[in-house]
Design a protein around this motif. Structure first.
Motif, PDB file in Angstrom:
ATOM      1  N   ILE A   5       0.842  -1.204   0.000  1.00 50.23           N
ATOM      2  CA  ILE A   5       0.000   0.000   0.000  1.00 50.23           C
ATOM      3  C   ILE A   5       0.869   1.243   0.000  1.00 50.23           C
ATOM      4  N   LYS A   6       1.919   1.223   0.831  1.00 54.16           N
ATOM      5  CA  LYS A   6       2.833   2.373   0.893  1.00 54.16           C
ATOM      6  C   LYS A   6       3.563   2.575  -0.427  1.00 54.16           C
ATOM      7  N   SER A   7       3.973   1.483  -1.042  1.00 58.81           N
ATOM      8  CA  SER A   7       4.683   1.573  -2.326  1.00 58.81           C
ATOM      9  C   SER A   7       3.779   2.140  -3.409  1.00 58.81           C
ATOM     10  N   LYS A   8       2.542   1.646  -3.479  1.00 59.74           N
ATOM     11  CA  LYS A   8       1.595   2.154  -4.478  1.00 59.74           C
ATOM     12  C   LYS A   8       1.346   3.647  -4.264  1.00 59.74           C
ATOM     13  N   ARG A   9       1.159   4.037  -3.015  1.00 58.19           N
ATOM     14  CA  ARG A   9       0.908   5.446  -2.702  1.00 58.19           C
ATOM     15  C   ARG A   9       2.099   6.314  -3.102  1.00 58.19           C
ATOM     16  N   LYS A  10       3.302   5.808  -2.808  1.00 55.46           N
ATOM     17  CA  LYS A  10       4.502   6.568  -3.159  1.00 55.46           C
ATOM     18  C   LYS A  10       4.632   6.711  -4.672  1.00 55.46           C
ATOM     19  N   ILE A  11       4.381   5.627  -5.404  1.00 58.40           N
ATOM     20  CA  ILE A  11       4.446   5.691  -6.866  1.00 58.40           C
ATOM     21  C   ILE A  11       3.481   6.749  -7.392  1.00 58.40           C
ATOM     22  N   LEU A  12       2.245   6.732  -6.897  1.00 56.88           N
ATOM     23  CA  LEU A  12       1.245   7.688  -7.378  1.00 56.88           C
ATOM     24  C   LEU A  12       1.588   9.116  -7.000  1.00 56.88           C
ATOM     25  N   ASP A  13       2.053   9.327  -5.766  1.00 55.80           N
ATOM     26  CA  ASP A  13       2.405  10.682  -5.330  1.00 55.80           C
ATOM     27  C   ASP A  13       3.530  11.254  -6.182  1.00 55.80           C
ATOM     28  N   VAL A  14       4.564  10.447  -6.405  1.00 52.51           N
ATOM     29  CA  VAL A  14       5.703  10.909  -7.208  1.00 52.51           C
ATOM     30  C   VAL A  14       5.292  11.063  -8.670  1.00 52.51           C
ATOM     31  N   ALA A  15       4.508  10.116  -9.180  1.00 53.79           N
ATOM     32  CA  ALA A  15       4.058  10.189 -10.577  1.00 53.79           C
ATOM     33  C   ALA A  15       3.200  11.426 -10.804  1.00 53.79           C
ATOM     34  N   PHE A  16       2.380  11.785  -9.827  1.00 54.11           N
ATOM     35  CA  PHE A  16       1.581  13.010  -9.943  1.00 54.11           C
ATOM     36  C   PHE A  16       2.485  14.216 -10.166  1.00 54.11           C
ATOM     37  N   ASN A  17       3.524  14.324  -9.364  1.00 60.98           N
ATOM     38  CA  ASN A  17       4.460  15.444  -9.510  1.00 60.98           C
ATOM     39  C   ASN A  17       5.127  15.424 -10.884  1.00 60.98           C
ATOM     40  N   LEU A  18       5.520  14.245 -11.347  1.00 63.99           N
ATOM     41  CA  LEU A  18       6.213  14.145 -12.631  1.00 63.99           C
ATOM     42  C   LEU A  18       5.277  14.442 -13.802  1.00 63.99           C
ATOM     43  N   PHE A  19       4.075  13.870 -13.775  1.00 69.28           N
ATOM     44  CA  PHE A  19       3.123  14.126 -14.861  1.00 69.28           C
ATOM     45  C   PHE A  19       2.628  15.576 -14.839  1.00 69.28           C
ATOM     46  N   ALA A  20       2.655  16.189 -13.668  1.00 69.67           N
ATOM     47  CA  ALA A  20       2.273  17.603 -13.574  1.00 69.67           C
ATOM     48  C   ALA A  20       3.329  18.499 -14.199  1.00 69.67           C
ATOM     49  N   ALA A  21       4.585  18.050 -14.184  1.00 71.72           N
ATOM     50  CA  ALA A  21       5.696  18.887 -14.661  1.00 71.72           C
ATOM     51  C   ALA A  21       6.124  18.582 -16.084  1.00 71.72           C
ATOM     52  N   TYR A  22       5.939  17.329 -16.524  1.00 74.29           N
ATOM     53  CA  TYR A  22       6.432  16.903 -17.836  1.00 74.29           C
ATOM     54  C   TYR A  22       5.292  16.374 -18.703  1.00 74.29           C
ATOM     55  N   SER A  23       5.576  16.193 -19.976  1.00 69.68           N
ATOM     56  CA  SER A  23       4.593  15.573 -20.859  1.00 69.68           C
ATOM     57  C   SER A  23       4.590  14.063 -20.601  1.00 69.68           C
ATOM     58  N   TYR A  24       3.504  13.423 -20.977  1.00 71.98           N
ATOM     59  CA  TYR A  24       3.364  11.984 -20.752  1.00 71.98           C
ATOM     60  C   TYR A  24       4.530  11.188 -21.336  1.00 71.98           C
ATOM     61  N   PRO A  25       4.951  11.441 -22.595  1.00 74.12           N
ATOM     62  CA  PRO A  25       6.072  10.652 -23.143  1.00 74.12           C
ATOM     63  C   PRO A  25       7.386  10.870 -22.395  1.00 74.12           C
ATOM     64  N   ASP A  26       7.560  12.031 -21.785  1.00 69.89           N
ATOM     65  CA  ASP A  26       8.821  12.333 -21.101  1.00 69.89           C
ATOM     66  C   ASP A  26       8.945  11.687 -19.730  1.00 69.89           C
ATOM     67  N   VAL A  27       7.843  11.190 -19.196  1.00 75.16           N
ATOM     68  CA  VAL A  27       7.893  10.510 -17.893  1.00 75.16           C
ATOM     69  C   VAL A  27       8.187   9.036 -18.152  1.00 75.16           C
ATOM     70  N   SER A  28       9.460   8.706 -18.121  1.00 74.28           N
ATOM     71  CA  SER A  28       9.902   7.344 -18.422  1.00 74.28           C
ATOM     72  C   SER A  28       9.959   6.504 -17.148  1.00 74.28           C
ATOM     73  N   TYR A  29      10.074   5.191 -17.322  1.00 73.44           N
ATOM     74  CA  TYR A  29      10.277   4.319 -16.163  1.00 73.44           C
ATOM     75  C   TYR A  29      11.571   4.689 -15.446  1.00 73.44           C
ATOM     76  N   SER A  30      12.598   5.061 -16.190  1.00 74.61           N
ATOM     77  CA  SER A  30      13.873   5.445 -15.565  1.00 74.61           C
ATOM     78  C   SER A  30      13.665   6.633 -14.637  1.00 74.61           C
ATOM     79  N   LEU A  31      12.904   7.615 -15.102  1.00 79.59           N
ATOM     80  CA  LEU A  31      12.621   8.796 -14.286  1.00 79.59           C
ATOM     81  C   LEU A  31      11.790   8.419 -13.065  1.00 79.59           C
ATOM     82  N   LEU A  32      10.796   7.566 -13.274  1.00 78.01           N
ATOM     83  CA  LEU A  32       9.967   7.110 -12.152  1.00 78.01           C
ATOM     84  C   LEU A  32      10.782   6.319 -11.133  1.00 78.01           C
ATOM     85  N   GLU A  33      11.666   5.439 -11.627  1.00 77.26           N
ATOM     86  CA  GLU A  33      12.509   4.650 -10.726  1.00 77.26           C
ATOM     87  C   GLU A  33      13.423   5.553  -9.902  1.00 77.26           C
TER      88      GLU A  33
END
Length: 200
Positions: A5-33
């Motif tokens: 649950i904590k991992s899923k929440r962290k992924i979503l919280d961080v992904a929100f910040n990344l998708f808010a700042a970058y375009s969808y194609p620019d948010v890569s798995y490498s960036l998410l990792e």
């Protein structure tokens, strides 16, 4: 279980910040990792793919946080109380985004929505449906306010509902261009001004 649950929440919280700042194609798995410290394999386990992560971000941070579904019968008891609840929801969404490090929630929503329109085929239809449901909610509250004598009986509920919704979303859009995004107190002032024109 708790770790998942904590991992899923962290992924979503961080992904929100990344998708808010970058375009969808620019948010890569490498960036998410790199940003989450969570492996691609774990992300795929929880969300299947990047689109799954993006869809979950849209659901949690765009659809849920901008809807009025949390309103109770008490909130809908009067037009004034409903307006106050809508403003409270805006303030809550803005504060949640601020805690995630996003100063301008309006800008974040615009960037994510723009990408969703391009990369998630049903997003436009879903948003139109949500907007129509919101107008219907406003109309119901306005009709009740007419019946109770709170507002003038000759008001066209559909037109007034559209005015309130337009004020809400117009302010959200205008918030894109200011550093701190939409201001809930300005929203409250505009709702109060509109309410003053129709109340008995």
């Amino acid at each position: 279980m708790e770790k998942g649950i904590k991992s899923k929440r962290k992924i979503l919280d961080v992904a929100f910040n990344l998708f808010a700042a970058y375009s969808y194609p620019d948010v890569s798995y490498s960036l998410l990792e790199k940003a989450t410290g969570i492996s691609r394999g774990s992300m795929v386990y929880y969300f299947k793919n990047k689109e799954g992560i993006f869809r979950a971000v849209i659901e949690k941070y765009i659809l849920d946080m901008t809807s009025n579904e949390e309103t109770t019968d008490e909130d809908k008891a009067s037009l004034k109380s409903f307006c106050d609840k809508v403003v409270a929801n805006i303030a809550k969404a803005k504060e949640t985004a601020r805690k995630r490090g996003i100063a301008n929630f309006s800008g974040a929503c615009l960037n994510i929505s723009r990408n969703a329109l391009q990369f998630i085929p049903e997003f436009r239809e879903n948003r139109l449906s949500a907007q129509n449901e919101e107008i219907e909610m406003w109309k119901g509250v306005i009709e009740n306010a007419k019946q109770s004598g709170e507002i003038k009986a000759d008001i066209d509920a559909g037109s007034l509902a559209l005015l309130f919704q337009s004020v809400k979303w117009g302010q959200t859009l205008m918030g894109v261009y200011v550093p701190n995004g939409v201001d809930p107190e300005t929203q409250r002032h505009l709702f109060d001004s509109l309410y003053a024109l129709v109340k008995n």
